[in-house]
Structures are given as C-alpha cells and as structure tokens.
Scaffold this motif. Structure first.
Motif, PDB file in Angstrom:
ATOM      1  N   TRP A 285       0.802  -1.212   0.000  1.00 64.08           N
ATOM      2  CA  TRP A 285       0.000   0.000   0.000  1.00 64.08           C
ATOM      3  C   TRP A 285       0.842   1.274   0.000  1.00 64.08           C
ATOM      4  N   LYS A 286       2.173   1.124   0.094  1.00 63.69           N
ATOM      5  CA  LYS A 286       3.028   2.305   0.030  1.00 63.69           C
ATOM      6  C   LYS A 286       3.112   2.805  -1.405  1.00 63.69           C
ATOM      7  N   LYS A 287       3.224   4.112  -1.539  1.00 68.61           N
ATOM      8  CA  LYS A 287       3.209   4.713  -2.872  1.00 68.61           C
ATOM      9  C   LYS A 287       4.367   4.250  -3.731  1.00 68.61           C
ATOM     10  N   ALA A 288       5.515   3.950  -3.093  1.00 68.16           N
ATOM     11  CA  ALA A 288       6.702   3.567  -3.865  1.00 68.16           C
ATOM     12  C   ALA A 288       6.751   2.080  -4.178  1.00 68.16           C
ATOM     13  N   SER A 289       5.767   1.309  -3.742  1.00 64.84           N
ATOM     14  CA  SER A 289       5.816  -0.125  -3.964  1.00 64.84           C
ATOM     15  C   SER A 289       5.542  -0.443  -5.428  1.00 64.84           C
ATOM     16  N   PRO A 290       6.067  -1.563  -5.932  1.00 64.15           N
ATOM     17  CA  PRO A 290       5.849  -1.931  -7.339  1.00 64.15           C
ATOM     18  C   PRO A 290       4.373  -2.063  -7.718  1.00 64.15           C
ATOM     19  N   ILE A 291       3.535  -2.556  -6.788  1.00 61.97           N
ATOM     20  CA  ILE A 291       2.129  -2.731  -7.113  1.00 61.97           C
ATOM     21  C   ILE A 291       1.453  -1.388  -7.339  1.00 61.97           C
ATOM     22  N   GLN A 292       1.966  -0.339  -6.701  1.00 66.86           N
ATOM     23  CA  GLN A 292       1.396   0.989  -6.895  1.00 66.86           C
ATOM     24  C   GLN A 292       1.965   1.662  -8.140  1.00 66.86           C
TER      25      GLN A 292
END
Length: 807
Positions: free
Chosen positions: A675-682
C-alpha cells in the motif's frame, strides 16, 4: 375546646354516636366538611360518610387524623376515640361529667404483638416498596454480581408501572394508598418490606448457577452460536506464540507498520464480522456502535455515497471516558496523514460529526463494501493524545490538524508501546517490541456483541526475536521460525501457536490432529500478469505490455509445471485430483467463487512455445526476443509479502520459463508493503506477480478482491493494479456491486471468476488453509479464516479446569 350544651346531643340515657361527635366537633370548630377533609388529609366523601353514620367503625389511623385536625382536648379526644371503638347497637355506659355526657372507656386488654396483623392493613404499600427495591436491585446488582438476572428488575419495574396506572384511575384505591403510605414510615412495616425484598433477591441469587454466562453477554445479546459453548469458567491466563514481528501497538499500525495484534485485543472498532460467509448482512454485528448501518435503517444511502453510524453511549475507553465521534475523526486524520506510516489503505472519504455520538462518512465514490471499511475504522483517544505537549494536534471544532505534532506523537512511547488507554477487551500491562506483550482484563470493556473477557491475562510472545540478525541481513528464515514455534508448542510453553506458513501439517508429528485448528476458508496463491504500460517489458515493446495479448498469458501458464512445483511444496499429491492445489482438502469447500468443474489449461510446454511464436516473440540464438527480433525478453517476477512462504514456487517458475520458453526471469521478493506509494504494485513496475489473494468470506465483498473495476481510469485510483481493460468484465463487476441480493451477487461473481480463468488473467497456483495449534484446555477458540486476524473472538476464550479439556 369544649362540647356544646348537652341538649344538642343525645340524652344522658342514649349513646353518643361517633357520627354525632364528629359533626358536633366540626361545627364547634367552625369547619366545613371540605375544610376538615383538607386538614385531615382525607376525602370529603369519607367525612360525609362518617357523619351520616354509614361508616360506623373508622380505622384507627383515620380517628387519629380527625382528632389531630379538630385539635381535641385530651378528655374530648378520649371520648372521641371511645365512641369510634364502641360496637354499634351495644348498650351505653355513659356518665355525666360537668353537664356533658361522657362514655365510659374500658381498658383494652394487652395482646402479644402480631407482625402480620400489623402489616396486613398496609400490604399495598409494602408491595409497592418491595417492587421499587427489586427494580433498583435488578438495575444495579448485576454490576456487582454478574449472575444476577437483570430481567427480574425490569419485570418488577413493569409491575410498578401497571400498579401506578391502576391507582391513577381508581380514586378510592388512590386514597387508600395515600393514607396507608404514611403508616409505612413506622419501622416495623418498613422492616417487613425490606425483609420481603431480601428474601426474593437472596432466593434468586442462590437459584442461579455460578457458572452462568456473564451478565454483560446477556445484556448485549451475545450470540453463543459462534462459540463452541458458553464460557463456564472465569479467570486464568494463556500464552500465545507467533512468528510475526510486532513493532507497535498503535491503532492501525501508525508509526511502525500493522500487525494482527492491532485488531481485537486492545483496539475495538464500530463493527465486527462473523466467520460465516453464508450469513451475508446478518454476519455483521454492531460492536461499539448501536447498530449495523443499512439502507433499511437509514445508516446507508441508496446511492452508496453516505454512511452514518452511531456510537453506543455505553462504549468507553479503559479509563472510563466515553468514546465520541471526535475520537473517530482524530483516528482517521492520523491514518490518512501522508507523513505518517499508516496502516491499511481505505477508500477516499470525509468524516463529519452531527453530534457527539454520530459519525457521517461521505465517500468520494459509491462504496458498496462500506461495512468492510467501517470495521477497520478505529477511534483514537483524543482526550489522551491531544493534551500536554501534543495539545493542538487536532481541533474537532475547526477541523485544524497539526501534522508536525502528529509525527512526533507517532514516534512517542505512549503512542507506540505504552498505550495508556484503549477500548478493547484487554489493556496493556507491559510491552517489549519484537519480544513480548502482556495483556490484562479491561474491566470497562463494552461491546454490543462480545462480552467481557473470561481470561484474566494473556501473554503474547514472538520467536522472531531470535532471528533478528537474519532479517537485518535480508534473509527470510521462515522455515526455521516455524520449527521453533512448533517445538515451543510441543514442549508445552504455548497454549496457542499461530504459524503463518501454510504447509505445517506434515511437520506436526506427534501433535494430535485435533489440536490443529483449520480455518473455514482459505487463501489462494495466484500468478498474475501486468498489462499496464509501466511494466518493464513494455519499454521495448512500444509502450505496450506483452501480456495484453491473451496468447502470451496462456503461454506462460502452460509452460509452468504447477503440479511438480506444488508436489515439491506440499508433498505427495495426486495431480488428477480436482482439489490438487490445496494442502487440506476440506478448505476448498468454503472458498468463495471456487468452481471445481472448470478445467485450467494443462501443463504443455511445447504448445506454450508455439503460442509465443505466433504472438511474434521468437527465439533467436537460443533466446526469446521482443518483436524487434533483437531485444532479449526479460521479465521481473514480483512476490507479494503474503506469498513469500511459497518462494520455492517462484523459483520453480523461473526455471520452467527459462527451460521451455527461453525467457529470463528475475525474482523480486523485497516484500515492500503494497500500500506504500513507492511499492511496485502501486507504480506498476513489474511484469509477473505471485500474489496471495484472500478469498472473501463475505458475499457482499467483491470476490475479485478489489482487482477492478476493469477499465483504464481505475488503474490510477487504487484499483485494477494489473491494468485489465475488459468492458464485459467491468460490466459484470459493476452489476455485482449494485445487486442487493447476496445470492444473486454470488452467482454473478462466480461467472466473473470463470471469465477470469478463460482469459488467463490470473492462474490459481494452489489454495491453502490457515492453521493454528491449540491446547485442549483453551476453550472457545475459533479460527478466523485469515491467519492474521485469528483473535477476532478473544473475549470468548477461557481455560477449562482439569485435564479433560473443553466440554
């Protein structure tokens, strides 16, 4: 006062009646019947009846009231009383004194005091006092004696209301009660009332079994059908073991990441959901709210844009301060602060407070799954965190919020670990991050569904503390941690063990199977394909992901020997078994949307290579190339944190793709919070993903697990992380969201799952159940389908006496 001349009375040879004396004394006093009735606190009808001789034997208290009102001299009072006591038609024994006729007063023989005879004339007043005392007892005694039936007080109170209504409608009875009430001030009659009340109360207390359910459970309407049975013992302590790290106890994990410890032992929310997917809306219960918001009761708007919930006024923090709407607003401001390390993401929304116990949510877009969001909305105690050095952090009146102070608060010990107040069934006695947590009973805990906890103390410990050096080095010692936890349970150091590894059944050895609790639902490990333009492979493909082509998705599914990979993970399983991809066969039955009749594509590496050739991605010099025939096709495989236990699957996948498709795959398992903005899923910077998909136990929730809506606009609004553009899928998904019937919604979403499989959007690799190890003496433990929230009914647990285990 003297009597009038004897001529106005009867002759000396005639008896002077009480009626004559009353009338003469009243006339001499210059009083009307109305005035005498007022002074004597009697009715006019009573005075008139006495003077007409209709009532010849007035009651003793009536005589005394009349004598006091007439202010009779002692001699006159004696004559007055004697005339009242004289038996009608009895011969007169009058004597003449100073020209006046005076009856002879015979002494009354002394008789033993009869308590029943004294109280009998005043039974109505006694009954009233008894009922009043019972009402008070029924309300207040349960607060001290949990086994006291509160219904007794309410029944008595209802009887009082009925009796008072009868009195109000019957003037003679009202008069009787008014006169007899004055008499009950005497100690003997009050004593009768108290004794009668004590007899009823004591009898009731000793006829109730001391092992009955807690009184608060009865008052709150706790439904014991979701427990094995009612708690039969109070007190005791248990020790829980886990492999999870717990850095903080703050609500929603603010300040240090979220853990399952935040969910139920110390923080309580508005609603709670039961682990039964068949219940639908009925599976939601009001926790610290007064009711579950629905369209029918006005809590949810028909357009799903507004939700209103009411906090129960009885809900208080552990220090006794009421929980208010401002606490929910404050908690939400902390969670949505971009400068804080918050917990789970929630749909965009704004909160307002119509009053101190009402919160209204305005959703940015219709939220059909509002109950799930509401259940994870926790209040934060503003009266504790918004004072002292943090004063001014949030002003509910103006909405002013100070992020700088909030950042300081989120790093403070009182927010992360001390927890001065909470609203759950337990409070924090001591806490050492990543080591041990000790919880004790919260005597002020309130819930509309759960009861006060039966246990006195809970100790939670993690084995992760012994593996901190490996974590610091970037290693994942999960198998060793699992073995450590199971050994501690086997040695008797733990009453409950909560492993996260789903493949422990084969490791249990001598542990009885009955001690392995299996959840009623399961999680799915899936292979997903990223169709977004941010995918790394899209850079050399004209900004278009290769996985927008259905043939390419099918090729990567057919090239993976899933059966061999799962056999290596789970042991010997039969590949022709429709339940092949589960480590516990009965876990499949409760998986929402699972369709065993649909056959997934078989393992066929030669056909997989042909599909890639036909899609324009050919092998040149032993390496699969992009469509330009030059750039090697290289992919990034992202492993979600929840699927990290299945890392061997990703490694097998990497080998199969290299061997059969000539495609190089890099595994990324850094486990960045999604759920972090820098994560690949985002950001969308990944090609393939091995994802843990939690199959919702709630039919109201999308069985697609929030992977839609399936259009381009949804990609950058927190939904559709895999970039699926499919109008037909989107239409069905929206139809399911708008369908009020749970049964119809389930049918729609089941068909949606089938279409997902036919389009090869996701490939289910296997399905596994959540498992916990539980000692036979720990009773009422029921495993929630998700291992991270298995403490949902922690207030219900108790320790059985003896060695026989739970009933």
């Amino acid at each position: 006062m003297t009597l009038p001349p004897s001529s106005s009375l009867s002759s000396s040879s005639s008896a002077v009646t009480f009626a004559d004396l009353l009338r003469s004394h009243r006339t001499a006093a210059g009083l009307t019947q109305e005035e005498l009735a007022d002074k004597a606190h009697l009715s006019v009808d009573a005075i008139s009846a006495l003077e007409r001789g209709e009532r010849r034997r007035p009651r003793k208290d009536t005589i005394a009231l009349l004598a006091d009102a007439l202010e009779l001299a002692p001699d006159d009072r004696a004559t007055f009383i004697a005339a009242a006591r004289r038996t009608p038609n009895a011969p007169s024994e009058d004597i003449q004194v100073n020209g006046s006729v005076t009856p002879v007063v015979h002494p009354v023989p002394t008789r033993p005091i009869n308590l029943w005879q004294m109280a009998r004339p005043h039974l109505v007043a006694v009954a009233l006092l008894t009922l009043a005392l019972l009402t008070v007892a029924g309300v207040f005694v349960p607060l001290v004696v949990p086994t006291f039936p509160r219904a007794l007080g309410w029944i008595a109170g209802l009887a009082v209301l009925v009796l008072l209504a009868v009195v109000a409608l019957a003037p003679p009875l009202r008069h009787t009660l008014r006169t007899t009430w004055r008499v009950t001030r005497h100690a003997n009659n009050v004593l009768v009332s108290v004794l009668l009340c004590l007899v009823v109360v004591i009898t009731t207390l000793f006829t109730i079994r001391p092992t009955a359910p807690l009184a608060q459970a009865q008052r709150a309407g706790y439904d014991f059908s979701y427990s094995y049975h009612r708690p039969t013992h109070l007190g005791g302590s248990i020790t829980i073991g886990t492999i999870e790290q717990f850095e903080t106890l703050s609500p929603n994990g603010i300040g240090g990441g979220i853990t399952w410890l935040n969910l139920s032992p110390i923080w309580q929310g508005c609603l709670v959901q039961l682990p039964d997917q068949r219940l639908g809306l009925k599976g939601w219960k009001a926790d610290q709210c007064t009711e579950v918001p629905t369209v029918d009761n006005g809590g949810e708007s028909a357009d799903e844009r507004t939700t209103t919930f009411h906090i129960d006024p009885r809900a208080v923090w552990s220090d006794g301060v009421p929980i208010t709407a401002d606490d929910f607003l404050f908690g939400q401001r902390l969670v949505t602060d971009p400068n804080l390390n918050g917990g789970w993401p929630s749909p965009p929304m704004s909160l307002t407070t119509p009053d101190a116990h009402t919160v209204r949510i305005q959703w940015e877009k219709p939220n059909f799954d509002y109950l799930s969001t509401l259940s994870s909305l926790y209040p934060s105690p503003l009266h504790v965190y918004g004072v002292g050095k943090f004063a001014g952090i949030f002003d509910p009146a103006t909405g002013a919020y100070n992020s700088r102070l909030a950042q300081q608060l989120s790093r403070s010990p009182e927010f992360m670990s001390t927890i001065p107040v909470d609203d759950g069934p337990f409070t924090v006695q001591s806490f050492v991050p990543d080591h041990q947590l000790v919880l004790v009973k919260n005597p002020r805990f309130f819930s509309n569904f759960f009861h006060t906890p039966a246990l006195d103390k809970i100790t939670v410990m993690t084995v992760a503390q012994d593996f901190l050096p490996q974590f610091a080095a970037g290693l994942h010692p999960l198998p060793q941690m699992e073995d450590d936890l199971i050994n501690r349970y086997r040695q008797g150091a733990l009453d409950l063990a909560a492993p996260s590894e789903p493949f422990i059944l084969r490791q249990l050895g001598d542990i009885p199977k009955g001690q392995a609790q299996i959840a009623s639902a399961a999680d799915t490990i899936e292979l997903a394909f990223n169709q977004r333009q941010e995918a790394p492979n899209a850079k050399s493909n004209g900004g278009v992901s290769i996985f927008t082509d259905r043939r390419v998705r099918q090729a990567f599914i057919e090239a993976f020997d899933r059966c061999a990979a799962v056999q290596a993970l789970l042991g010997n399983v039969a590949c022709d078994d429709p339940n092949i991809f589960t480590d516990e066969s009965d876990a499949m039955a409760a998986v929402a949307g699972y369709d065993p009749t649909f056959k997934l594509p078989v393992y066929n590496p030669s056909d997989a290579a042909r599909l890639l050739d036909s899609a324009g991605y050919r092998v040149v010099d032993g390496v699969r190339r992009d469509r330009d025939g030059v750039t090697p096709l290289a992919l990034d495989l992202l492993v979600s944190p929840g699927a990290s236990a299945s890392l061997s699957l990703a490694e097998q996948m990497q080998q199969d793709f290299a061997r059969y498709l000539r495609v190089g795959v890099t595994i990324d398992d850094k486990q960045i919070a999604f759920w972090k903005k820098a994560s690949p899923i985002q950001t969308g910077v990944f090609d393939l993903m091995m994802d843990d998909s939690e199959n919702s136990i709630d039919p109201i929730n999308r069985l697609t697990n929030d992977k839609g809506t399936f259009d381009k606009d949804a990609i950058y609004k927190g939904n559709n992380p895999f970039g699926i553009i499919d109008p037909q899928m989107n239409q069905r998904d929206q139809l399911a969201a708008q369908t009020p019937s749970d049964e119809q919604r389930a049918v729609i979403l089941l068909n949606l799952h089938r279409d997902f499989s036919r389009q090869y959007y996701f490939e289910p690799l296997y399905i596994h159940a959540s498992i916990a190890l539980k000692k036979p003496t720990l009773c009422n433990f029921k495993l929630w389908p998700d291992s991270w929230s298995f403490l949902w009914n922690i207030a219900d647990w108790y320790v059985a006496q003896g060695t026989q285990g739970c009933p």
